[in-house]
Scaffold this motif. Sequence first.
Motif, PDB file in Angstrom:
ATOM      1  N   UNK A 330       0.849  -1.185   0.000  1.00 50.40           N
ATOM      2  CA  UNK A 330       0.000   0.000   0.000  1.00 50.40           C
ATOM      3  C   UNK A 330       0.886   1.237   0.000  1.00 50.40           C
ATOM      4  N   UNK A 331       0.448   2.246  -0.751  1.00 48.52           N
ATOM      5  CA  UNK A 331       1.185   3.510  -0.846  1.00 48.52           C
ATOM      6  C   UNK A 331       0.514   4.563   0.022  1.00 48.52           C
ATOM      7  N   UNK A 332       1.314   5.225   0.848  1.00 48.81           N
ATOM      8  CA  UNK A 332       0.824   6.342   1.660  1.00 48.81           C
ATOM      9  C   UNK A 332       1.020   7.635   0.885  1.00 48.81           C
ATOM     10  N   UNK A 333       0.021   8.467   0.886  1.00 49.86           N
ATOM     11  CA  UNK A 333       0.066   9.689   0.102  1.00 49.86           C
ATOM     12  C   UNK A 333       0.730  10.820   0.899  1.00 49.86           C
ATOM     13  N   UNK A 334       1.407  11.730   0.208  1.00 47.61           N
ATOM     14  CA  UNK A 334       2.023  12.879   0.901  1.00 47.61           C
ATOM     15  C   UNK A 334       0.950  13.777   1.501  1.00 47.61           C
ATOM     16  N   UNK A 335       1.331  14.505   2.543  1.00 44.25           N
ATOM     17  CA  UNK A 335       0.399  15.382   3.242  1.00 44.25           C
ATOM     18  C   UNK A 335       0.539  16.807   2.725  1.00 44.25           C
ATOM     19  N   UNK A 336      -0.604  17.472   2.485  1.00 41.80           N
ATOM     20  CA  UNK A 336      -0.549  18.876   2.085  1.00 41.80           C
ATOM     21  C   UNK A 336      -0.784  19.753   3.314  1.00 41.80           C
ATOM     22  N   UNK A 337      -0.823  21.074   3.115  1.00 44.12           N
ATOM     23  CA  UNK A 337      -0.954  22.004   4.235  1.00 44.12           C
ATOM     24  C   UNK A 337      -2.269  21.800   4.985  1.00 44.12           C
ATOM     25  N   UNK A 338      -3.347  21.492   4.259  1.00 43.01           N
ATOM     26  CA  UNK A 338      -4.632  21.252   4.927  1.00 43.01           C
ATOM     27  C   UNK A 338      -4.570  20.010   5.818  1.00 43.01           C
ATOM     28  N   UNK A 339      -3.879  18.981   5.341  1.00 39.12           N
ATOM     29  CA  UNK A 339      -3.724  17.779   6.161  1.00 39.12           C
ATOM     30  C   UNK A 339      -2.953  18.085   7.438  1.00 39.12           C
ATOM     31  N   UNK A 340      -1.897  18.862   7.321  1.00 42.44           N
ATOM     32  CA  UNK A 340      -1.093  19.213   8.494  1.00 42.44           C
ATOM     33  C   UNK A 340      -1.897  20.055   9.478  1.00 42.44           C
ATOM     34  N   UNK A 341      -2.749  20.921   8.948  1.00 45.93           N
ATOM     35  CA  UNK A 341      -3.626  21.699   9.828  1.00 45.93           C
ATOM     36  C   UNK A 341      -4.606  20.776  10.550  1.00 45.93           C
ATOM     37  N   UNK A 342      -5.118  19.780   9.854  1.00 42.87           N
ATOM     38  CA  UNK A 342      -6.042  18.825  10.485  1.00 42.87           C
ATOM     39  C   UNK A 342      -5.343  18.024  11.585  1.00 42.87           C
ATOM     40  N   UNK A 343      -4.068  17.693  11.372  1.00 38.78           N
ATOM     41  CA  UNK A 343      -3.309  16.977  12.408  1.00 38.78           C
ATOM     42  C   UNK A 343      -3.246  17.820  13.680  1.00 38.78           C
ATOM     43  N   UNK A 344      -2.967  19.122  13.523  1.00 40.52           N
ATOM     44  CA  UNK A 344      -2.879  20.001  14.686  1.00 40.52           C
ATOM     45  C   UNK A 344      -4.218  20.143  15.401  1.00 40.52           C
ATOM     46  N   UNK A 345      -5.301  20.146  14.628  1.00 42.02           N
ATOM     47  CA  UNK A 345      -6.615  20.411  15.206  1.00 42.02           C
ATOM     48  C   UNK A 345      -7.344  19.155  15.679  1.00 42.02           C
ATOM     49  N   UNK A 346      -7.117  18.019  15.012  1.00 36.08           N
ATOM     50  CA  UNK A 346      -7.986  16.864  15.240  1.00 36.08           C
ATOM     51  C   UNK A 346      -7.294  15.640  15.833  1.00 36.08           C
ATOM     52  N   UNK A 347      -6.040  15.398  15.465  1.00 35.05           N
ATOM     53  CA  UNK A 347      -5.388  14.160  15.888  1.00 35.05           C
ATOM     54  C   UNK A 347      -5.177  14.135  17.403  1.00 35.05           C
ATOM     55  N   UNK A 348      -5.469  12.971  18.026  1.00 30.45           N
ATOM     56  CA  UNK A 348      -5.269  12.841  19.469  1.00 30.45           C
ATOM     57  C   UNK A 348      -3.796  12.960  19.843  1.00 30.45           C
ATOM     58  N   UNK A 349      -2.930  12.586  18.918  1.00 31.75           N
ATOM     59  CA  UNK A 349      -1.503  12.689  19.190  1.00 31.75           C
ATOM     60  C   UNK A 349      -0.891  13.968  18.648  1.00 31.75           C
ATOM     61  N   UNK A 350      -1.687  15.035  18.501  1.00 33.10           N
ATOM     62  CA  UNK A 350      -1.201  16.292  17.940  1.00 33.10           C
ATOM     63  C   UNK A 350      -0.001  16.808  18.721  1.00 33.10           C
TER      64      UNK A 350
END
Length: 540
Positions: A330-350
């Motif tokens: 399986x290939x993991x896709x690169x993260x764009x700026x919106x994805x990185x913003x979502x990591x800061x806002x939503x991920x439990x491990x932010x």
Amino acid sequence: MSKDNDPPNPLEDLQKQIQEMLRRGQIPNPFGPQAGGPGVSASGAPPAQNETADDEESERDAVLRRIRDFSLRPREIRDYLDRFVIRQDEAKKVISVAICDHYNHVRRCLEDARLREKEYAKQNIILLGPTGVGKTYLMRCVAKLVGVPFVKADATKFSETGYVGGDVEDLVRELVRLADNDVELAQYGIIYIDEIDKIAAAGSAGTGGRDVSGRGVQINLLKLMEETEVSLHSQTDLLGQMQAMMEMQRSGKARRRTINTRHILFIVSGAFDKLPEQVRRRLMSSRLGFGATGGGSEVEDAELLTRVQSSDFIDYGFEPEFIGRLPVRVACRPLDADDLESILLQAEGSILNQYRADFTGYGIDFSIDRAAISEVARRAYEEKTGARGLMTVLERLLRDFKFELPSTSIKSFSLDARIMEDPRGAVRELLKANASSQREVLRKEVESFAERFHSQHNFRLDFDEAAVEALIEESLRRDKTIRGLCEEKFHDFHHGLTLIHRQRQQDRFAISAAVIANPDQELSKWVMESFKDLREGGAD
């Protein structure tokens, strides 16, 4: 040749020497006494140790019970991963299915021993994609959910036997160590190997290889991924072999010395930065591929990695047998700026939670507004290191806040877009606004030093007001903490005070501004006066 003429076995000689040393008590027996004594249980361990052992046994049983009763569904694993990892939907789906297939098979084998003898192709996984997209984090989260031991290593640290480097079998031994030497638990663990693309054979079409030993590492890993017995002690592990001999001496029987890799799940990953171009060339050369539409050169690398075939890996420098033991890809896709913003806002491990916790440790509340979060994500994207770029950006922005604020009375601050333009200037503004209350903070630090000095040396230092003010002024002028300043001035003070105490039985000393200005000189005066008093007392 007769047995009497056989050359002596050095291991047998070593075992005899160790046994003799144990009998004489010349070296401690790490496995405990042979029989119980006062305060010792029948197992040879103190009661407290037995309680700890009982707790560990209970935890072990709970983990094994989760494996035997494994009942997770792929969607449940996916939902769990969604809490920690942003995007990578396809990777989550593939990993969830593979994990469920693998541990359902393990559960069935535990229920019916006959199934263990049947052929079964393990769901070993290969993850492709750039750094910082969550490959390692995905697998750590899965291992935590299932509750099995997890080992992560870089492929570049290993080498073929005979070359300088680690032995791939050490991965399995490390799994046993993380399972507290519980072989049964370790044999259901997960081994994750990153940078697998770096061991592609040198001179391959992908030119991703490092040297000829890369092929040897692949062959050795192939044995582990299939099914093999791995010795718990490597040939170079003299200590482990000595412990095994001492265990035999204590109990009269040898412990289990191998672990089977049949149920160990292997996951490998790599960036494979040269593989997309290789896939593009293959597709463009095909009548039905990208060449037919003329769009091959515009296809993103991430999309190309989703079309990789076994032949591409082989051309890249991998052995067919090796890549064949990694059926799940399986290939993991690169993260764009919106994805990185979502990591800061939503991920439990932010990473923001980590920074908030860091400041909370100093009693400081840290907040960041939405505009600043978007700007952090944008700058992190420019770093081109995926989610790792978030920490790079935040560390650069907050390093002066972390350095300065813990030594002040400031208890909260907020990061906004304006501050992000000049974080160092913002810190200076905060310190300036806090200048009046900072003197009180420094005053309390003088009191704290006096308490520490008394705790360490049993002497009371009574700082008068002039001494405190002198310390505060010097601290501000030299940009040095009160603690550092006092330790500089009084680091040998207790030696002189001990001499005075012997003469006068004095344990309390007044600290004036003169002492702050020249502590060594004032201490010398005190010592001389104490000896003078002693001589005058003797004359009387």
